[in-house]
Design a protein around this motif. Structure first.
Motif, PDB file in Angstrom:
ATOM      1  N   HIS A  41       0.817  -1.214   0.000  1.00  0.00           N
ATOM      2  CA  HIS A  41       0.000   0.000   0.000  1.00  0.00           C
ATOM      3  C   HIS A  41       0.852   1.266   0.000  1.00  0.00           C
ATOM      4  O   HIS A  41       0.349   2.347  -0.311  1.00  0.00           O
ATOM      5  CB  HIS A  41      -0.927   0.018   1.219  1.00  0.00           C
ATOM      6  CG  HIS A  41      -2.013  -1.015   1.164  1.00  0.00           C
ATOM      7  ND1 HIS A  41      -3.031  -0.989   0.234  1.00  0.00           N
ATOM      8  CD2 HIS A  41      -2.232  -2.120   1.934  1.00  0.00           C
ATOM      9  CE1 HIS A  41      -3.837  -2.030   0.432  1.00  0.00           C
ATOM     10  NE2 HIS A  41      -3.377  -2.722   1.445  1.00  0.00           N
ATOM     11  N   SER A  42       2.124   1.149   0.363  1.00  0.00           N
ATOM     12  CA  SER A  42       3.024   2.294   0.459  1.00  0.00           C
ATOM     13  C   SER A  42       4.373   1.911  -0.135  1.00  0.00           C
ATOM     14  O   SER A  42       4.738   0.726  -0.130  1.00  0.00           O
ATOM     15  CB  SER A  42       3.196   2.696   1.930  1.00  0.00           C
ATOM     16  OG  SER A  42       4.331   3.530   2.116  1.00  0.00           O
ATOM     17  N   PRO A  43       5.145   2.882  -0.635  1.00  0.00           N
ATOM     18  CA  PRO A  43       6.487   2.554  -1.125  1.00  0.00           C
ATOM     19  C   PRO A  43       7.482   2.264  -0.008  1.00  0.00           C
ATOM     20  O   PRO A  43       8.627   1.902  -0.288  1.00  0.00           O
ATOM     21  CB  PRO A  43       6.894   3.803  -1.917  1.00  0.00           C
ATOM     22  CG  PRO A  43       6.056   4.896  -1.383  1.00  0.00           C
ATOM     23  CD  PRO A  43       4.776   4.273  -0.949  1.00  0.00           C
ATOM     24  N   ILE A  44       7.058   2.413   1.254  1.00  0.00           N
ATOM     25  CA  ILE A  44       7.879   1.951   2.376  1.00  0.00           C
ATOM     26  C   ILE A  44       7.396   0.543   2.741  1.00  0.00           C
ATOM     27  O   ILE A  44       6.254   0.378   3.194  1.00  0.00           O
ATOM     28  CB  ILE A  44       7.746   2.862   3.603  1.00  0.00           C
ATOM     29  CG1 ILE A  44       8.124   4.297   3.287  1.00  0.00           C
ATOM     30  CG2 ILE A  44       8.634   2.333   4.734  1.00  0.00           C
ATOM     31  CD1 ILE A  44       8.058   5.231   4.481  1.00  0.00           C
ATOM     32  N   PRO A  45       8.215  -0.477   2.570  1.00  0.00           N
ATOM     33  CA  PRO A  45       7.780  -1.840   2.928  1.00  0.00           C
ATOM     34  C   PRO A  45       7.854  -2.054   4.429  1.00  0.00           C
ATOM     35  O   PRO A  45       8.745  -2.725   4.954  1.00  0.00           O
ATOM     36  CB  PRO A  45       8.767  -2.725   2.156  1.00  0.00           C
ATOM     37  CG  PRO A  45       9.989  -1.891   1.999  1.00  0.00           C
ATOM     38  CD  PRO A  45       9.532  -0.462   1.917  1.00  0.00           C
ATOM     39  N   ASN A  46       6.908  -1.477   5.135  1.00  0.00           N
ATOM     40  CA  ASN A  46       6.874  -1.595   6.594  1.00  0.00           C
ATOM     41  C   ASN A  46       5.567  -2.216   7.063  1.00  0.00           C
ATOM     42  O   ASN A  46       5.118  -1.989   8.186  1.00  0.00           O
ATOM     43  CB  ASN A  46       7.090  -0.219   7.249  1.00  0.00           C
ATOM     44  CG  ASN A  46       6.032   0.798   6.832  1.00  0.00           C
ATOM     45  OD1 ASN A  46       5.045   0.459   6.176  1.00  0.00           O
ATOM     46  ND2 ASN A  46       6.228   2.058   7.205  1.00  0.00           N
ATOM     47  N   HIS A  47       4.953  -3.001   6.187  1.00  0.00           N
ATOM     48  CA  HIS A  47       3.693  -3.657   6.503  1.00  0.00           C
ATOM     49  C   HIS A  47       3.584  -4.905   5.629  1.00  0.00           C
ATOM     50  O   HIS A  47       4.343  -5.071   4.674  1.00  0.00           O
ATOM     51  CB  HIS A  47       2.507  -2.721   6.232  1.00  0.00           C
ATOM     52  CG  HIS A  47       2.480  -2.177   4.841  1.00  0.00           C
ATOM     53  ND1 HIS A  47       3.321  -1.159   4.408  1.00  0.00           N
ATOM     54  CD2 HIS A  47       1.742  -2.510   3.743  1.00  0.00           C
ATOM     55  CE1 HIS A  47       3.082  -0.892   3.135  1.00  0.00           C
ATOM     56  NE2 HIS A  47       2.135  -1.703   2.701  1.00  0.00           N
TER      57      HIS A  47
END
Length: 260
Positions: free
Chosen positions: A158-164
């Protein structure tokens, strides 16, 4: 503001051990908090608050594993004034509490080495939608010449930060392509990272120097149904967001669910 993003990211990275706020970052560069937050997300695809939080978790991971600090010291080192907040944030982004993260290194590393003997393991995280509400796409991963991949993770986030957890993902070992199916219709970021073959367990958990890549534009389904995408992996850049999600925990959970 676009031309200042590299400097802003560098400043946030350098300030990660402080209890710094988005407003303080904005003020440092001469912006109001509202304007800064809006433009930062527009230009990067992720919020400044999420980026700061992810930097702190990544710093704490390295303190826990590379430097063998205690959970309490790792939280304080990463700029958290409350260990309760640190533990809650760490667990939400990695899937394990800081203590569990440290304790499960060897067990999850064994999962990765076993996975290297298979072709691919699908990692899913969506409630099975109706078939009429899903799409599929083909993804190909290209590696630098001479690179020996151990496990390559590809996912829709869902985000360009792979933190999920990814909406759906895959762990590739012997294959370079994968057909994603049953993708819930929506808008996502297609991201990948690769861990080189190694006998060092830390390399599977602290991913700051692993190869990575992404499709530069957002992928949208059903518009991109049956499309083929190529991800060319490269070395990490200073402006890349941290890879916070515990990819081996995702892999272990998927294997457990598959064998249940």
């Amino acid at each position: 503001m676009k031309e200042r993003i590299p400097d802003i990211l560098a400043y946030m990275q350098a300030s990660v051990t402080q209890d710094i706020t988005v407003e303080q970052v904005a003020n440092h560069f001469g912006y109001s908090k509202y304007h800064f937050s809006r433009e930062f997300k527009r230009l990067t695809g992720f919020s400044a608050a999420d980026y700061l939080s992810s930097l702190k978790v990544e710093f704490a991971k390295q303190a826990l594993l590379r430097h063998e600090h205690s959970v309490t010291h790792s939280g304080y080192d990463a700029g958290y004034s409350s260990i309760g907040t640190f533990s809650t944030t760490f667990t939400r982004k990695t899937g394990l509490s800081p203590r569990e993260y440290k304790q499960q290194v060897e067990a999850l590393y064994s999962v990765a080495k076993k996975c290297e003997e298979t072709d691919a393991t699908v990692i899913g995280h969506h409630e099975a939608p109706l078939a009429s509400e899903t799409s599929r796409c083909l993804v190909s991963v290209h590696y630098p010449e001479g690179y020996q991949a151990g496990v390559t993770f590809v996912g829709l986030f869902h985000s360009p930060i792979p933190n999920h957890r990814p909406v759906v993902g895959v762990a590739l070992t012997k294959k370079h392509t994968h057909l994603f199916e049953h993708i819930p219709n929506g808008t996502y970021y297609l991201l990948a990272c690769s861990i080189e073959k190694t006998f060092n367990p830390m390399r599977y958990f602290v991913l700051d120097d692993c190869l990575r890549g992404r499709v530069q534009h957002q992928v949208r389904f059903p518009q991109d149904h049956n499309q083929a995408f190529t991800i060319t992996l490269r070395e990490a850049l200073p402006e890349d967001p941290p890879i916070v999600v515990n990819v081996l925990k995702l892999l272990a959970d998927s294997l457990k669910n598959r064998n249940a």
